[in-house]
Every structure is written in structure tokens, then in C-alpha cells.
Write a protein that holds these residues in place. Structure first.
Motif, PDB file in Angstrom:
ATOM      1  N   GLU A  12      17.116  56.429  12.430  1.00 28.35           N
ATOM      2  CA  GLU A  12      16.558  55.074  12.327  1.00 28.35           C
ATOM      3  C   GLU A  12      17.680  54.044  12.197  1.00 28.35           C
ATOM      4  OE1 GLU A  12      13.830  54.950   9.113  1.00 28.35           O
ATOM      5  OE2 GLU A  12      12.382  56.321  10.031  1.00 28.35           O
ATOM      6  N   ILE A  13      18.667  54.371  11.366  1.00 32.02           N
ATOM      7  CA  ILE A  13      19.795  53.456  11.174  1.00 32.02           C
ATOM      8  C   ILE A  13      20.579  53.300  12.479  1.00 32.02           C
ATOM      9  CG2 ILE A  13      21.985  53.116   9.976  1.00 32.02           C
ATOM     10  CD1 ILE A  13      20.755  54.583   7.582  1.00 32.02           C
ATOM     11  N   THR A  14      20.829  54.419  13.144  1.00 30.71           N
ATOM     12  CA  THR A  14      21.605  54.407  14.380  1.00 30.71           C
ATOM     13  C   THR A  14      20.980  53.508  15.433  1.00 30.71           C
ATOM     14  OG1 THR A  14      22.376  56.661  13.960  1.00 30.71           O
ATOM     15  CG2 THR A  14      22.575  55.850  16.209  1.00 30.71           C
ATOM     16  N   GLN A  15      19.661  53.462  15.468  1.00 33.27           N
ATOM     17  CA  GLN A  15      18.951  52.647  16.463  1.00 33.27           C
ATOM     18  C   GLN A  15      19.244  51.159  16.305  1.00 33.27           C
ATOM     19  OE1 GLN A  15      14.798  53.716  16.236  1.00 33.27           O
ATOM     20  NE2 GLN A  15      15.170  55.828  16.866  1.00 33.27           N
ATOM     21  N   LEU A  16      19.734  50.756  15.145  1.00 38.64           N
ATOM     22  CA  LEU A  16      20.070  49.349  14.922  1.00 38.64           C
ATOM     23  C   LEU A  16      21.241  48.894  15.790  1.00 38.64           C
ATOM     24  CD1 LEU A  16      19.754  49.172  11.022  1.00 38.64           C
ATOM     25  CD2 LEU A  16      18.138  48.263  12.708  1.00 38.64           C
ATOM     26  N   LEU A  17      22.010  49.851  16.314  1.00 39.30           N
ATOM     27  CA  LEU A  17      23.126  49.491  17.205  1.00 39.30           C
ATOM     28  C   LEU A  17      22.640  49.092  18.594  1.00 39.30           C
ATOM     29  CD1 LEU A  17      25.719  52.256  16.275  1.00 39.30           C
ATOM     30  CD2 LEU A  17      25.982  49.791  15.920  1.00 39.30           C
ATOM     31  N   ASP A  18      21.414  49.448  18.927  1.00 39.05           N
ATOM     32  CA  ASP A  18      20.842  49.091  20.227  1.00 39.05           C
ATOM     33  C   ASP A  18      20.591  47.583  20.251  1.00 39.05           C
ATOM     34  OD1 ASP A  18      19.365  48.697  22.518  1.00 39.05           O
ATOM     35  OD2 ASP A  18      17.869  50.235  22.087  1.00 39.05           O
ATOM     36  N   ILE A  19      21.204  46.884  21.195  1.00 36.36           N
ATOM     37  CA  ILE A  19      21.086  45.417  21.208  1.00 36.36           C
ATOM     38  C   ILE A  19      19.672  44.952  21.529  1.00 36.36           C
ATOM     39  CG2 ILE A  19      23.516  45.068  21.766  1.00 36.36           C
ATOM     40  CD1 ILE A  19      22.683  44.465  24.641  1.00 36.36           C
TER      41      ILE A  19
ATOM     42  N   LYS B 156      36.196  48.740  16.824  1.00 39.19           N
ATOM     43  CA  LYS B 156      35.843  47.328  16.965  1.00 39.19           C
ATOM     44  C   LYS B 156      35.259  46.986  18.339  1.00 39.19           C
ATOM     45  CE  LYS B 156      39.355  45.805  13.636  1.00 39.19           C
ATOM     46  NZ  LYS B 156      40.521  44.919  13.407  1.00 39.19           N
ATOM     47  N   ILE B 157      34.888  47.992  19.099  1.00 36.03           N
ATOM     48  CA  ILE B 157      34.248  47.733  20.399  1.00 36.03           C
ATOM     49  C   ILE B 157      32.848  47.156  20.168  1.00 36.03           C
ATOM     50  CG2 ILE B 157      33.262  48.807  22.460  1.00 36.03           C
ATOM     51  CD1 ILE B 157      35.539  50.797  22.434  1.00 36.03           C
ATOM     52  N   THR B 158      32.549  46.056  20.856  1.00 29.58           N
ATOM     53  CA  THR B 158      31.214  45.457  20.811  1.00 29.58           C
ATOM     54  C   THR B 158      30.825  45.015  22.218  1.00 29.58           C
ATOM     55  OG1 THR B 158      31.911  43.142  20.521  1.00 29.58           O
ATOM     56  CG2 THR B 158      31.743  44.491  18.525  1.00 29.58           C
ATOM     57  N   ASN B 159      29.566  44.652  22.378  1.00 26.15           N
ATOM     58  CA  ASN B 159      29.159  44.004  23.627  1.00 26.15           C
ATOM     59  C   ASN B 159      29.892  42.679  23.765  1.00 26.15           C
ATOM     60  OD1 ASN B 159      26.614  45.805  23.108  1.00 26.15           O
ATOM     61  ND2 ASN B 159      26.441  45.087  25.222  1.00 26.15           N
ATOM     62  N   GLN B 160      30.235  42.325  24.992  1.00 27.45           N
ATOM     63  CA  GLN B 160      30.715  40.971  25.231  1.00 27.45           C
ATOM     64  C   GLN B 160      29.570  40.001  24.960  1.00 27.45           C
ATOM     65  OE1 GLN B 160      32.380  40.510  29.139  1.00 27.45           O
ATOM     66  NE2 GLN B 160      33.929  42.091  28.849  1.00 27.45           N
ATOM     67  N   TYR B 161      29.931  38.752  24.681  1.00 27.92           N
ATOM     68  CA  TYR B 161      28.895  37.750  24.439  1.00 27.92           C
ATOM     69  C   TYR B 161      29.426  36.366  24.778  1.00 27.92           C
ATOM     70  CZ  TYR B 161      31.323  36.477  20.104  1.00 27.92           C
ATOM     71  OH  TYR B 161      32.257  36.046  19.183  1.00 27.92           O
ATOM     72  N   GLN B 162      28.500  35.469  25.022  1.00 22.69           N
ATOM     73  CA  GLN B 162      28.811  34.060  25.233  1.00 22.69           C
ATOM     74  C   GLN B 162      28.221  33.258  24.086  1.00 22.69           C
ATOM     75  OE1 GLN B 162      26.832  33.886  29.091  1.00 22.69           O
ATOM     76  NE2 GLN B 162      28.799  33.551  30.098  1.00 22.69           N
ATOM     77  N   THR B 163      28.748  32.080  23.865  1.00 23.44           N
ATOM     78  CA  THR B 163      28.195  31.217  22.827  1.00 23.44           C
ATOM     79  C   THR B 163      28.040  29.797  23.352  1.00 23.44           C
ATOM     80  OG1 THR B 163      28.507  30.337  20.589  1.00 23.44           O
ATOM     81  CG2 THR B 163      30.487  30.717  21.877  1.00 23.44           C
ATOM     82  N   ASN B 164      27.025  29.108  22.840  1.00 20.26           N
ATOM     83  CA  ASN B 164      26.850  27.704  23.204  1.00 20.26           C
ATOM     84  C   ASN B 164      27.559  26.791  22.215  1.00 20.26           C
ATOM     85  OD1 ASN B 164      25.222  27.852  20.946  1.00 20.26           O
ATOM     86  ND2 ASN B 164      23.301  27.431  22.005  1.00 20.26           N
TER      87      ASN B 164
ATOM     88  N   ILE C 273      33.402  40.162  14.713  1.00 18.97           N
ATOM     89  CA  ILE C 273      34.355  41.199  15.124  1.00 18.97           C
ATOM     90  C   ILE C 273      35.242  40.747  16.272  1.00 18.97           C
ATOM     91  CG2 ILE C 273      34.567  43.601  15.895  1.00 18.97           C
ATOM     92  CD1 ILE C 273      31.695  44.011  14.756  1.00 18.97           C
ATOM     93  N   ASN C 274      34.625  40.158  17.310  1.00 13.05           N
ATOM     94  CA  ASN C 274      35.373  39.772  18.509  1.00 13.05           C
ATOM     95  C   ASN C 274      35.049  38.340  18.926  1.00 13.05           C
ATOM     96  OD1 ASN C 274      36.786  42.268  19.168  1.00 13.05           O
ATOM     97  ND2 ASN C 274      34.765  43.143  19.575  1.00 13.05           N
ATOM     98  N   GLU C 275      35.961  37.746  19.677  1.00 14.98           N
ATOM     99  CA  GLU C 275      35.726  36.401  20.202  1.00 14.98           C
ATOM    100  C   GLU C 275      34.787  36.469  21.406  1.00 14.98           C
ATOM    101  OE1 GLU C 275      39.347  34.402  21.110  1.00 14.98           O
ATOM    102  OE2 GLU C 275      39.945  34.210  19.004  1.00 14.98           O
ATOM    103  N   PRO C 276      34.111  35.361  21.725  1.00 16.23           N
ATOM    104  CA  PRO C 276      33.254  35.334  22.915  1.00 16.23           C
ATOM    105  C   PRO C 276      34.095  35.294  24.183  1.00 16.23           C
ATOM    106  CG  PRO C 276      33.397  33.149  21.974  1.00 16.23           C
ATOM    107  CD  PRO C 276      34.114  34.060  21.014  1.00 16.23           C
TER     108      PRO C 276
ATOM    109  N   ASN D 177      25.956  46.147  28.758  1.00 11.02           N
ATOM    110  CA  ASN D 177      26.860  47.020  29.526  1.00 11.02           C
ATOM    111  C   ASN D 177      28.236  46.414  29.794  1.00 11.02           C
ATOM    112  OD1 ASN D 177      24.709  48.942  29.786  1.00 11.02           O
ATOM    113  ND2 ASN D 177      23.883  47.685  31.445  1.00 11.02           N
ATOM    114  N   GLN D 178      28.580  45.376  29.068  1.00 10.61           N
ATOM    115  CA  GLN D 178      29.912  44.790  29.158  1.00 10.61           C
ATOM    116  C   GLN D 178      30.498  44.753  27.747  1.00 10.61           C
ATOM    117  OE1 GLN D 178      31.461  43.863  32.047  1.00 10.61           O
ATOM    118  NE2 GLN D 178      29.657  44.581  33.176  1.00 10.61           N
TER     119      GLN D 178
END
Length: 220
Positions: free
Chosen positions: A16-23, A50-58, A131-134, A42-43
Motif C-alpha cells: 500500500e505504501i509503495t503504491q504512493l510512488l505511482d504519480i 534522488k531520481i524523480t519524474n521531470q516536471y514543469q512549474t507555472n 528534490i529536483n529543479e523543474p 516516463n521522463q
């Protein structure tokens, strides 16, 4: 039977905890910030734990830094979060793992995004923007220099019987505006938006080029 049952329950709990990593999981912590960050499936960005999904911010870079500051300010009295903050500033993964082990903090799927404290089973979800910059910041103007002036701003909300006008200064901070609205609406929480962008508590109205007659959307 009791031992098998306990093991089964423990495995189910870990799953259940592991599923929280699913975006796409509604319990993923990043959904709380969906108005300001957009995860890219997938990016990925970062290395090791420290690997995360890439993301954009407004947000502009300054607003993004304010969002980070607000996050840590909200956890300043929690010793476990302060340990997580410490390891995030460290680039030596072996040292990070040693510090986490000493604090009884266990990584889930070897990711700093999700940790569990062994002795309490307390869960710590770390948003990607911590964790990471956009990959990109907003191109919208964020004014650093602006004239000090008095403004009449209209506040609109579905929870208010009608729009109401408040008189404030261009140097008024967003959290000060929220206090005025909360008092008038008799509510406990408030989020403010202008042109689809959420306004950050520590910023000033002038930073957003807000002028007299501007309509601010309030979510109460």
C-alpha cells in the motif's frame, strides 16, 4: 497461523505504501501541488535515490524557491523532516544512507521520495520540487521592482454571496490578504489565484503586477 497472518498484513502494508510512488495514485503527495507543478510521465531527472519524474512549474524561479521555503517552514519543528532536509543537501549517497539508517528511516523502492520510520511506521512523502529543479520555470513576468500604491482589489469566491472589494497596498503580502478574506468569510483556509496562478504567501501583490480593479479568485 498468527505468524503467517502478521507477515501477510505487513506485506500488504508495504505494498500500500509503495503504491504512493505511482504519480497517478491520488495519495501521491505531488497532487497537493498540481496547481503549480505538472509531472511528466516516463521522463526522469536526478540520479540514484534522488531520481524523480521531470516536471514543469507555472512559477517563476523566485516563486519556486518561496514554495520550497514554505514547505520546510511547515516542517521546521519535526526532527525527522530536518534529517530528510539534511540528506537532500548531500551528494554522497553512502553517507545519506548511513544517516537515514541511524534515524531509522527506510527508503521505499530506494527512492528519497518515500520513507518510513521503522519504529513508528510513520510515512514521509517528499514532493518532487523539494528534490529536483523543474525542466522549466514560468515565463510570466514576476515584478521585483514596482511602485508602492494603494489598490482596490475585488475578491471572488463561490462560497461568498457576492464579490467584495478590499483596499490594500501593492506591498501587502499575500498571507495578509488571506487574513482579511478569512475574517470576512468566517473560514479557516484560503488559496488565492490570479490569471490561473496560485499566489504565494510571502510574495507581495506588486510582484504579480496586480492593479486596482483586478479580480482575485479565492478558494475557501
Amino acid at each position: 497461523m498468527g505468524v503467517c497472518s502478521n507477515k501477510s498484513e505487513a506485506l500488504n502494508h508495504v505494498e500500500e505504501i509503495t503504491q504512493l510512488l505511482d504519480i497517478d495514485n491520488p495519495g501521491n503527495v505531488n497532487h497537493k501541488y498540481a496547481n503549480n507543478i505538472t509531472l511528466i510521465p516516463n521522463q526522469y531527472i536526478g540520479t540514484g535515490i534522488k531520481i524523480t519524474n521531470q516536471y514543469q512549474t507555472n512559477f517563476s524561479k523566485m516563486e519556486w524557491e518561496e514554495m520550497q521555503k514554505a514547505f520546510w517552514d511547515s516542517h521546521k519543528d519535526n526532527s525527522q523532516w530536518q534529517i530528510i532536509r539534511k540528506v537532500l543537501s548531500c551528494n554522497d549517497e553512502s553517507k545519506i544512507l548511513k544517516i537515514l539508517k541511524q534515524a531509522n528511516l527506510k527508503l521505499i523502492r530506494n527512492s528519497i521520495q518515500l520513507l518510513v520510520q521503522d519504529n513508528s511506521k510513520q510515512i514521509f512523502q517528499v514532493p518532487v520540487f523539494i528534490i529536483n529543479e523543474p525542466i522549466s520555470w514560468s515565463n510570466q513576468n514576476f515584478e521585483l521592482k514596482f511602485e508602492t500604491s494603494m489598490l482596490k482589489v475585488r475578491v471572488k469566491s463561490s462560497k461568498l454571496p457576492q464579490d467584495f472589494e478590499i483596499q490594500v497596498s501593492s506591498t501587502s503580502k499575500i498571507y495578509e490578504i488571506k487574513l482579511i478574506i478569512l475574517e470576512a468569510a468566517k473560514e479557516k483556509t484560503c488559496r488565492l489565484f490570479f490569471n490561473g496562478k496560485e499566489l504565494v504567501d510571502q510574495n507581495q501583490l506588486g510582484n504579480y503586477s496586480i492593479s486596482s480593479g483586478t479580480v482575485i479568485q479565492a478558494f475557501l
